[in-house]
Design a protein around this motif. Structure first.
Motif: not given
Length: 280
Positions: A176-177, A183-185, A238-240, A268-269
């Protein structure tokens, strides 16, 4: 007489590129990630000794910090089960331990993001997110998140046993992290000042390496204990979830904020745990 040009690094000096330097840089990145994501009294935690984290450099170490948090939560969960506490109570105590470890870092982002839903303009939403007070939306989001996380962990324990539940928790916190870096990318900062500006943007390599670390942890923790298909589904979930949160932030804030990244980690978690719990 010494020439100013002598102060420049020698282009033929490769001392900073050897194995020892690589390990040193890697350990420094991990220490920076742990300082940023946890409240552990390690690695020179005093804030005045360290500036904002450089995500352009340390993004790959983000899932490692998540793994440390997950290991702490898993150990507490296992101890509570060993002490004959019910699974749901053990899960609650485990969550409390992880919240203390991180200083409710991501939970704060979830609450602020939820509170911003009550505003009608981008500027108003950003102002609400700056407010340290928790409103009704934020309180409801926190309660639901904690209830769902505890319930899902207890469900996984009942379906697959203690070892699998502990390993799934570690993988969920790790992956999840890594997913929250999306978000930042993907988006520029929503504000012209603040932590999102000073921290920098994860590079493509950093984002990829973080996902690679998370994928390896998921494979070791989930695929080997429950099944490859379950591990793959949880990783994809998680990536979805991260993709959907990026779309949400782009529409609601016209960019990314630290709070939105924290909310992404929480969502994501939940996505990871839910995928494992459903695929029995």
């Amino acid at each position: 007489m010494r020439n100013k040009s002598d102060d420049r690094p020698d282009p033929l000096d490769f001392s900073e590129f050897g194995p020892e330097a690589t390990w040193r840089r890697g350990l420094n990145d991990i220490a920076a990630a742990l300082r940023f994501y946890t409240r552990l009294p390690l690695f020179g935690r005093r804030a005045e000794n360290h500036g904002a984290p450089d995500f352009a450099r340390m993004a790959w170490a983000t899932p490692i910090a998540g793994a440390v948090v997950g290991v702490i939560g898993a150990c507490i969960f296992a101890f509570c089960v060993w002490a004959n506490l019910s699974p749901i109570v053990a899960a609650g105590v485990s969550l409390a331990a992880m919240i203390v470890t991180t200083g409710a870092f991501h939970e704060d982002g979830l609450a602020d993001t939820a509170d911003s839903l009550g505003a009608y303009t981008v500027q108003d939403r950003l102002e609400v997110m700056r407010d340290s007070r928790i409103g009704t939306f934020g309180a409801c989001a926190l309660i639901l998140s904690l209830l769902l996380r505890a319930g899902l962990l207890a469900s996984i324990f009942e379906a697959h046993g203690l070892l699998a539940a502990c390993l799934v928790l570690i993988a969920a916190e790790t992956t999840s992290r890594a997913g929250s870096l999306a978000m930042g990318y993907s988006l520029p900062p929503a504000r012209s000042e603040g932590a999102a500006i000073s921290a920098g943007k994860p590079t493509g390599d950093g984002f990829f390496h973080a996902a690679l670390v998370a994928g390896l942890v998921t494979a070791l923790c989930v695929a080997t204990t429950i099944g490859f298909g379950t591990g793959l589904a949880a990783f994809a979930a998680v990536y979805l979830a991260a993709f959907l949160m990026v779309r949400f932030a782009a529409r609601m804030y016209r960019g990314q904020t630290g709070d939105a990244a924290g909310a992404t980690q929480q969502v994501a978690t939940l996505a990871f745990l839910a995928a494992v719990a459903m695929l029995r």
